[in-house]
Design a protein around this motif. Sequence first.
Motif, short mmCIF file in Angstrom:
data_model
loop_
_atom_site.label_atom_id
_atom_site.label_comp_id
_atom_site.label_asym_id
_atom_site.label_seq_id
_atom_site.Cartn_x
_atom_site.Cartn_y
_atom_site.Cartn_z
N ALA A 48 0.71 -1.12 0.13
CA ALA A 48 0.07 -0.11 0.10
C ALA A 48 0.83 1.15 -0.10
O ALA A 48 0.56 2.22 -0.72
CB ALA A 48 -0.70 0.18 1.17
N ALA A 49 1.91 1.20 0.55
CA ALA A 49 2.85 2.48 0.82
C ALA A 49 3.48 2.57 -0.48
O ALA A 49 3.73 3.79 -1.09
CB ALA A 49 3.81 2.26 1.89
N VAL A 50 3.77 1.64 -1.27
CA VAL A 50 4.43 1.93 -2.67
C VAL A 50 3.47 2.24 -3.34
O VAL A 50 3.72 3.08 -4.30
CB VAL A 50 5.14 0.38 -3.26
N ALA A 51 2.18 1.70 -3.55
CA ALA A 51 0.95 2.31 -4.36
C ALA A 51 0.87 3.86 -4.11
O ALA A 51 0.54 4.67 -4.96
CB ALA A 51 -0.16 1.40 -4.12
N ALA A 52 0.93 4.15 -2.83
CA ALA A 52 0.64 5.73 -2.65
C ALA A 52 1.67 6.32 -3.02
O ALA A 52 1.53 7.53 -3.45
CB ALA A 52 0.48 5.78 -1.12
N GLY A 53 2.89 5.90 -2.88
CA GLY A 53 4.22 6.70 -3.47
C GLY A 53 3.81 6.78 -5.03
O GLY A 53 4.44 8.05 -5.26
N LEU A 54 3.69 5.87 -5.54
CA LEU A 54 3.39 5.95 -6.98
C LEU A 54 2.40 6.88 -7.43
O LEU A 54 2.39 7.65 -8.38
CB LEU A 54 3.10 4.65 -7.56
N ALA A 55 1.02 6.72 -6.69
CA ALA A 55 0.14 7.70 -6.97
C ALA A 55 0.44 9.17 -6.60
O ALA A 55 0.26 10.12 -7.31
CB ALA A 55 -1.28 7.31 -6.38
N GLN A 56 1.36 9.55 -5.72
CA GLN A 56 1.84 10.66 -5.36
C GLN A 56 2.73 11.29 -6.76
O GLN A 56 2.57 12.45 -6.93
CB GLN A 56 2.42 10.70 -3.92
N ALA A 57 3.40 10.34 -6.94
CA ALA A 57 4.44 10.68 -8.00
C ALA A 57 3.60 11.25 -9.29
O ALA A 57 4.11 12.15 -9.99
CB ALA A 57 5.52 9.64 -8.29
N ARG A 58 2.61 10.16 -9.54
CA ARG A 58 1.95 10.58 -10.91
C ARG A 58 1.01 11.89 -10.74
O ARG A 58 0.86 12.82 -11.57
CB ARG A 58 0.88 9.41 -11.01
N THR A 59 0.60 12.24 -9.48
CA THR A 59 -0.26 13.46 -9.20
C THR A 59 0.65 14.54 -9.33
O THR A 59 0.37 15.58 -9.89
CB THR A 59 -0.98 13.39 -7.81
N THR A 60 1.89 14.57 -8.87
CA THR A 60 2.83 15.63 -8.83
C THR A 60 2.91 15.82 -10.54
O THR A 60 3.25 16.84 -10.82
CB THR A 60 4.12 15.33 -8.27
N ALA A 61 3.46 14.78 -11.17
CA ALA A 61 3.66 15.00 -12.84
C ALA A 61 2.38 15.52 -13.48
O ALA A 61 2.74 16.55 -14.15
CB ALA A 61 4.30 13.48 -13.18
N LEU A 62 1.27 15.26 -12.99
CA LEU A 62 0.08 15.61 -13.60
C LEU A 62 -0.07 17.14 -13.29
O LEU A 62 -0.43 18.06 -14.12
CB LEU A 62 -1.24 14.87 -13.35
N LYS A 63 0.24 17.42 -12.25
CA LYS A 63 -0.11 18.97 -11.80
C LYS A 63 1.01 19.85 -12.28
O LYS A 63 0.63 20.83 -12.95
CB LYS A 63 0.24 18.84 -10.23
N ALA A 64 2.38 19.25 -12.66
CA ALA A 64 3.03 20.25 -13.27
C ALA A 64 2.71 20.32 -14.74
O ALA A 64 3.06 21.47 -15.44
CB ALA A 64 4.69 19.42 -13.31
N ARG A 65 2.41 19.18 -15.42
CA ARG A 65 1.82 19.27 -17.01
C ARG A 65 0.69 20.34 -17.08
O ARG A 65 0.55 21.08 -18.10
CB ARG A 65 1.35 17.95 -17.36
N CYS A 66 -0.21 20.10 -16.03
CA CYS A 66 -1.61 21.24 -16.02
C CYS A 66 -0.95 22.72 -15.90
O CYS A 66 -1.34 23.52 -16.60
CB CYS A 66 -2.54 20.93 -14.82
N GLU A 67 0.18 23.04 -14.99
CA GLU A 67 0.65 24.48 -14.98
C GLU A 67 1.19 24.77 -16.14
O GLU A 67 1.14 25.92 -16.54
CB GLU A 67 1.78 24.43 -13.66
N LYS A 68 1.94 24.07 -16.65
CA LYS A 68 2.56 24.26 -18.01
C LYS A 68 1.74 24.47 -18.96
O LYS A 68 2.01 25.53 -19.77
CB LYS A 68 3.57 23.17 -18.37
N LEU A 69 0.51 23.60 -19.21
CA LEU A 69 -0.56 23.95 -20.35
C LEU A 69 -1.32 25.20 -19.98
O LEU A 69 -1.60 26.16 -20.71
CB LEU A 69 -1.40 22.72 -20.25
#
Length: 494
Positions: free
Chosen positions: A41-62
């Motif tokens: 579960a900790a690994v899954a949460a870390g992966l989800a957090q990393a994906r969320t950060t990446a999506l947020k950065a892409r949204c700000e760039k767009l």
Amino acid sequence: MVPVLGRYAGLLAAGLLALVVLGPLAVFVPLMSALALGALAAVAAGLAQARTTALKARCEKLSGEVDLLSRRLLKAETAVVPPRPEAGDPALRAEVQELTVELGLLSGIVRDLTTVVSTQDTEIASLKARPEPRPEPPPAALPPAEQERIPAPPEAEPDTAIPASPPRVAQPAPQPVAGTRTPEAPPVPRPIPPRPAPRAAAPWSATPLTATPLTATPRADHEAEIVRAFEADALEIHLQPTVSLPQRKVTAYEALARLRVDGQLTEPEAFLPVLERYGRTTELDRRMLQRAAIVVRHLARRGSETMLTYGLSPLSLFEPGLLRELARTVADDPALAGLAIALPQASWQGLDGGQRGLLLSLRGRIGFSLDRADDLRFDVAQLAGLGVGQVKVPAELLLRPGPERRRLSDIAIEDLAPALARAGIRLIATGVADEADVPDLIDLDIPYAQGAAFAAPRPVRAEVLAAPPPEPPPAPAEPEPERRPFRSVLRRAV
């Protein structure tokens, strides 16, 4: 189905592996299975957090790219579309407004000319339709002795029915046709709205056979007396108060014109049509506005907040010089804010672009009033947009409308005053001559009234009209020359 499975193949494989591994551990070693599940579960949460950060950065760039594109698009539109006149030079706006006023005035003049030409065509057609009278036989020749006994015809006296100064709109009198009888009286001219009709023809004319002068008609003499009295400045201003109901407190005055003809006061109904025919209505309004301004200044000096209303002639709307003079006078004297000009309901409904522009230039400096209303279906929003502050309705129309029910408003009469008050317009009942009508007006919630039941028009005192004009503001004092010591002068000289 295949693209979906290929996209989530890693997750499905990890889930199956966890199920295969954690299933037996949960049966044989529950503690190890719980620790393994927590680690997963900790690994899954870390992966989800990393994906969320990446999506947020892409949204700000767009978002930044969209902002940049919008700025470029706005800059391009600003460069292509020219600015509107409202956002341009004030001088350009003034020129556009002046051209609009001139075009409105020209359209009014063309409309008046069309009315006059159509009226003249109708009269000419009616004259052509009349049968021509038979020519009279020439008189028999008399002997020389009898001709000497016949006195010579008297010379024609100068016309006294025509005023000293000719009216503005004048047309030559038609020449008599040979063989026709001379009319006993000149035809009475009819006013052609909204321009004054030509003046009356000469009170006498001659036929080719005999030169027999005709005496002026009593009506022509009466009109001549009215014009002479007006030219002699026998005009008086009377004030009639407007009171509040039911307190009967004076809240405003109405300036009424009276003309003294041969020592007797004449009502506007008697002399106003004559002045319209001779083109004197604008001069009448100019003189009355001058007297009304004196009264308004007198009330302002006394600290009174009562308003003075004067009913402007509809023909004066076609004279832009009068409204421009009034605008300059009001701009120079802020004390004239208590003055209001009234126009009939038909004039407010028939304003063209030029007249509307001239009236809007006066809005905020003086008040406007709607007078002589014959239709209670008011456009409250339009009246408020024009700056109308009060509406005067005859008391007979409010209390006894009679058969003219089609001219009543869709709302009840007792709700008419509140509906106007919500737009800042006061309702005034005029022509209240009977004291018995006052309770009925109070029952209809009419807030203000005017008429002989409260007070009759009274003349303004001579000392008020003889008051000196307001003194112009003092000129700014010139700055005194700066005094400098003599040493500084010597230094400059060196």
